[in-house]
Design a protein around this motif. Structure first.
Motif: not given
Ligand code: GLN
Length: 289
Positions: A80, A83, A197-199
């Motif tokens: 990733l 961010r 992963p949290y989306v």
């Molecule tokens: N902040 C990221 C996004 O919204 C997601 C990161 C994550 O899933 N840990 O693209």
């Protein structure tokens, strides 16, 4: 073409970073030397990068790096792209540890799902005090390879160390563990940090144009939204020292689910949520009592 012509033609592609990269100059150079003409070689480099950019590929992958917490991290499609929100998570961990350092020494920190290693390496750079041990895990061996390369680049070995510093000063000051969440982790920690992963799937699908370049496994849960965090909560209790703290980056819509997991799997802990610079609930802090 001159810098001026290129900036005009490709302004929609945020071309400045690419141009500065090809010219090996700072961005300011572009605006002070607008009539500077690129060599043929530089022109062909730029047009290759432009082609990728036009397809929507993120600049960080084209350049091969992303700046995070003032450090330059190597990135590729296996990790990733760091961010800006995650810088807020790192700051929270540094604040917490600076506050609690007087009480407990040594401290052991684990970063679960480290990806490029941006969190744990920034912590290792930001917390130079002795007596802090740094660990990081990831399910992806390819991601671990990137994280290790970043650790080697950004945590150079101590020159006075007889072995070249590999053990103490260098990248190996961070111990990397190949593991699905905490499955292969055999120790306890004072601080566990994670950006798993949290989306939400719905959001992932509607943002696929931007997100499709990055590893899906790092963004979205294949089974059910926030299920990786559910598994994290099941496993984490067995890996925390007394008074241990967990700091997580989360989706703003996941607060209710996370509170539920905490009540179910860490009933003696306390959970608090914090906002990011966009005023969104982006972080969870869980403290054992
Ligand atoms: N902040 C990221 C996004 O919204 C997601 C990161 C994550 O899933 N840990 O693209």
């Amino acid at each position: 073409m001159t810098i001026k012509q290129i900036l005009k033609k490709y302004h929609k592609l945020e071309i400045e970073l690419l141009l500065a990269h090809v010219l090996k100059k700072q961005k300011e150079f572009l605006y002070l030397n607008k009539d500077h003409r690129l060599t043929n070689r530089q022109m062909s480099q730029i047009s290759q990068m432009v082609k990728r950019r036009e397809k929507g590929e993120p600049i960080a992958y084209i350049l091969g790096y992303k700046d995070f917490m003032g450090h330059r991290f190597k990135v590729n499609k296996d990790v990733l792209i760091p961010r800006p929100e995650t810088e807020g998570l790192v700051e929270k961990v540094i604040e917490h540890i600076t506050r609690s350092m007087e009480q407990k020494n040594p401290i052991r920190i684990l970063d679960v799902g480290t990806g490029s290693g941006c969190i744990i390496i920034s912590l290792a750079k930001g917390l130079r005090a002795k007596g802090i041990e740094f660990y990081a895990s990831d399910i992806s061996k390819k991601a671990l390879a990137v994280a290790k390369a970043n650790a080697r680049n950004l945590l150079p070995p101590h020159p006075s160390s007889p072995s070249g510093g590999e053990e103490k000063g260098g990248g190996l000051r961070i111990k990397f563990i190949h593991s699905d969440i905490l499955q292969n982790v055999r120790m306890n920690f004072d601080v566990i940090v994670a950006n798993l992963p949290y989306v939400p799937k719905k959001y992932y699908v509607s943002s696929i144009k931007y997100l499709r370049w990055e590893p899906k496994i790092a963004l979205v849960d294949p089974i059910k939204d926030f299920d990786v965090y559910r598994r994290f909560f099941i496993e984490v209790g067995g890996h925390l020292n007394p008074k241990g703290v967990i700091l997580l980056e989360i989706d703003p819509s996941s607060r209710k689910s996370l509170k539920g997991y905490q009540q179910k799997f860490l009933p003696k802990a306390k959970i608090k949520f914090h906002k990011d610079f966009n005023n969104l609930w982006r972080y969870a802090e869980i403290k054992l009592r």
